[in-house]
Design a protein around this motif. Sequence first.
Motif, mmCIF file in Angstrom:
data_model
loop_
_atom_site.group_PDB
_atom_site.id
_atom_site.type_symbol
_atom_site.label_atom_id
_atom_site.label_comp_id
_atom_site.label_asym_id
_atom_site.label_seq_id
_atom_site.Cartn_x
_atom_site.Cartn_y
_atom_site.Cartn_z
ATOM 1 N N PRO A 99 0.807 -1.223 0.000
ATOM 2 C CA PRO A 99 0.000 0.000 0.000
ATOM 3 C C PRO A 99 0.844 1.279 0.000
ATOM 4 C CG PRO A 99 0.139 -0.839 2.221
ATOM 5 C CD PRO A 99 0.887 -1.822 1.334
ATOM 6 N N PHE A 100 1.862 1.318 -0.848
ATOM 7 C CA PHE A 100 2.759 2.466 -0.910
ATOM 8 C C PHE A 100 2.895 2.933 -2.355
ATOM 9 C CE2 PHE A 100 4.288 -0.342 2.535
ATOM 10 C CZ PHE A 100 4.030 0.488 3.623
ATOM 11 N N ASP A 101 3.192 4.216 -2.512
ATOM 12 C CA ASP A 101 3.405 4.781 -3.844
ATOM 13 C C ASP A 101 4.721 4.284 -4.430
ATOM 14 O OD1 ASP A 101 1.046 6.260 -3.690
ATOM 15 O OD2 ASP A 101 2.068 8.008 -2.845
ATOM 16 N N ASP A 102 4.864 4.454 -5.719
ATOM 17 C CA ASP A 102 6.129 4.148 -6.399
ATOM 18 C C ASP A 102 7.256 4.982 -5.779
ATOM 19 O OD1 ASP A 102 4.447 2.720 -8.036
ATOM 20 O OD2 ASP A 102 4.846 3.886 -9.844
ATOM 21 N N ASP A 103 8.449 4.405 -5.747
ATOM 22 C CA ASP A 103 9.670 5.125 -5.339
ATOM 23 C C ASP A 103 9.545 5.767 -3.956
ATOM 24 O OD1 ASP A 103 10.538 4.454 -7.919
ATOM 25 O OD2 ASP A 103 9.858 6.369 -8.741
ATOM 26 N N THR A 104 8.968 5.064 -3.004
ATOM 27 C CA THR A 104 8.721 5.592 -1.658
ATOM 28 C C THR A 104 9.914 5.426 -0.724
ATOM 29 O OG1 THR A 104 6.354 5.194 -1.831
ATOM 30 C CG2 THR A 104 7.239 5.364 0.391
ATOM 31 N N PHE A 105 10.632 4.306 -0.816
ATOM 32 C CA PHE A 105 11.608 3.947 0.211
ATOM 33 C C PHE A 105 13.047 4.031 -0.282
ATOM 34 C CE2 PHE A 105 7.672 1.848 1.432
ATOM 35 C CZ PHE A 105 7.545 2.305 2.739
ATOM 36 N N ASP A 106 13.927 4.424 0.638
ATOM 37 C CA ASP A 106 15.363 4.424 0.373
ATOM 38 C C ASP A 106 15.933 3.016 0.479
ATOM 39 O OD1 ASP A 106 15.739 7.350 0.190
ATOM 40 O OD2 ASP A 106 15.114 7.296 2.291
ATOM 41 N N GLU A 126 7.321 -6.030 -6.919
ATOM 42 C CA GLU A 126 6.617 -5.035 -6.099
ATOM 43 C C GLU A 126 7.616 -4.268 -5.230
ATOM 44 O OE1 GLU A 126 2.952 -3.235 -4.524
ATOM 45 O OE2 GLU A 126 3.829 -3.835 -6.426
ATOM 46 N N LEU A 127 8.624 -4.939 -4.712
ATOM 47 C CA LEU A 127 9.654 -4.250 -3.940
ATOM 48 C C LEU A 127 10.426 -3.284 -4.837
ATOM 49 C CD1 LEU A 127 10.990 -7.137 -1.668
ATOM 50 C CD2 LEU A 127 9.266 -5.390 -1.146
ATOM 51 N N HIS A 128 10.697 -3.695 -6.061
ATOM 52 C CA HIS A 128 11.371 -2.818 -7.022
ATOM 53 C C HIS A 128 10.529 -1.562 -7.254
ATOM 54 C CE1 HIS A 128 12.879 -1.490 -10.982
ATOM 55 N NE2 HIS A 128 14.031 -1.987 -10.549
ATOM 56 N N ARG A 129 9.235 -1.724 -7.305
ATOM 57 C CA ARG A 129 8.331 -0.588 -7.530
ATOM 58 C C ARG A 129 8.419 0.432 -6.400
ATOM 59 N NH1 ARG A 129 3.641 1.305 -5.820
ATOM 60 N NH2 ARG A 129 3.163 -0.459 -4.458
ATOM 61 N N VAL A 130 8.480 -0.024 -5.145
ATOM 62 C CA VAL A 130 8.424 0.906 -4.011
ATOM 63 C C VAL A 130 9.782 1.466 -3.594
ATOM 64 C CG1 VAL A 130 6.275 -0.101 -3.139
ATOM 65 C CG2 VAL A 130 8.472 -0.860 -2.182
ATOM 66 N N VAL A 131 10.881 0.907 -4.110
ATOM 67 C CA VAL A 131 12.214 1.434 -3.803
ATOM 68 C C VAL A 131 12.515 2.570 -4.782
ATOM 69 C CG1 VAL A 131 14.692 0.915 -3.799
ATOM 70 C CG2 VAL A 131 13.095 -0.731 -2.864
ATOM 71 N N ARG A 132 13.027 3.658 -4.263
ATOM 72 C CA ARG A 132 13.371 4.792 -5.122
ATOM 73 C C ARG A 132 14.612 4.453 -5.952
ATOM 74 N NH1 ARG A 132 17.959 6.948 -3.864
ATOM 75 N NH2 ARG A 132 18.747 6.889 -1.740
ATOM 76 N N PRO A 133 14.807 5.117 -7.100
ATOM 77 C CA PRO A 133 16.042 4.903 -7.868
ATOM 78 C C PRO A 133 17.263 5.218 -6.995
ATOM 79 C CG PRO A 133 14.423 6.061 -9.196
ATOM 80 C CD PRO A 133 13.876 6.002 -7.783
ATOM 81 N N GLY A 134 18.225 4.327 -7.019
ATOM 82 C CA GLY A 134 19.410 4.441 -6.177
ATOM 83 C C GLY A 134 19.235 3.806 -4.812
ATOM 84 N N GLY A 135 18.014 3.360 -4.492
ATOM 85 C CA GLY A 135 17.737 2.741 -3.201
ATOM 86 C C GLY A 135 18.196 1.292 -3.142
ATOM 87 N N SER A 136 18.160 0.715 -1.948
ATOM 88 C CA SER A 136 18.706 -0.624 -1.712
ATOM 89 C C SER A 136 17.626 -1.640 -1.379
ATOM 90 C CB SER A 136 19.673 -0.591 -0.521
ATOM 91 O OG SER A 136 20.759 0.262 -0.771
ATOM 92 N N LEU A 137 17.884 -2.867 -1.794
ATOM 93 C CA LEU A 137 17.136 -4.041 -1.351
ATOM 94 C C LEU A 137 18.134 -4.887 -0.582
ATOM 95 C CD1 LEU A 137 14.687 -5.939 -1.283
ATOM 96 C CD2 LEU A 137 15.459 -6.855 -3.489
ATOM 97 N N LEU A 138 17.845 -5.150 0.690
ATOM 98 C CA LEU A 138 18.747 -5.873 1.589
ATOM 99 C C LEU A 138 18.079 -7.170 2.002
ATOM 100 C CD1 LEU A 138 19.449 -2.628 3.534
ATOM 101 C CD2 LEU A 138 21.139 -3.808 2.118
ATOM 102 N N LEU A 139 18.702 -8.294 1.669
ATOM 103 C CA LEU A 139 18.083 -9.599 1.867
ATOM 104 C C LEU A 139 18.976 -10.533 2.669
ATOM 105 C CD1 LEU A 139 16.915 -10.343 -1.800
ATOM 106 C CD2 LEU A 139 15.522 -9.423 0.066
ATOM 107 N N LEU A 140 18.321 -11.385 3.438
ATOM 108 C CA LEU A 140 18.957 -12.546 4.062
ATOM 109 C C LEU A 140 18.058 -13.714 3.732
ATOM 110 C CD1 LEU A 140 20.893 -14.036 6.010
ATOM 111 C CD2 LEU A 140 19.409 -13.277 7.890
ATOM 112 N N ASP A 141 18.622 -14.751 3.127
ATOM 113 C CA ASP A 141 17.810 -15.918 2.792
ATOM 114 C C ASP A 141 18.585 -17.197 3.072
ATOM 115 O OD1 ASP A 141 18.575 -17.556 0.191
ATOM 116 O OD2 ASP A 141 19.000 -15.482 -0.329
ATOM 117 N N HIS A 142 17.871 -18.315 2.980
ATOM 118 C CA HIS A 142 18.505 -19.616 3.158
ATOM 119 C C HIS A 142 18.151 -20.499 1.965
ATOM 120 C CE1 HIS A 142 14.703 -21.539 4.341
ATOM 121 N NE2 HIS A 142 14.468 -20.405 4.978
#
Length: 183
Positions: A99-106, A126-142
Amino acid sequence: MARSDRTRQRRLDRRSGYGAGYGCERLTIRDSRPWVCRQAHGRTLELAAGTGLNFPWYASDVELSAVDLDPERLAVAAARAQARGQTVHLGVADGRRLPFDDDTFDAVVCTLALCDVDDRSGTLAELHRVVRPGGSLLLLDHLEPRWRHGRPATLAERVGFTLVQRQRLWAGYFERVRLQKPG
């Protein structure tokens, strides 16, 4: 925090498959929660925040929003944040329809949760949509059998993120990554 609240918190942590005294985590993912969360900055979204186990690791200047599908877990997360004097904007939301606009998060953080998502590519888009250009996606997975089609970092690259840093633990069973949205 009242004893019944602590009991509820532990029960939800166990049911979620994490937080069982952190002993197992110390041996397996070691410092991965702090590694992921300390790289977040500015307006940050935590996807699948669960009971808020990551909250202590965010810097004080992070403006944190956290979502999860389970309101009961979010209630525990709210209590954890309140006990720390931390402001966290909590909401029930599905990662495929945020429920967030495009390019909302750093930054967007997700730890040990994409394994439970049926449509990983859709969620990452969807995460790509809400992260602003230059912003980060930080993941931990197994590692799990479904990753034969690509681990989350690989799937994130397919939806438009660029891999910046990848670290593998336990011979690759766990992976922590930082990706960036170009721009």
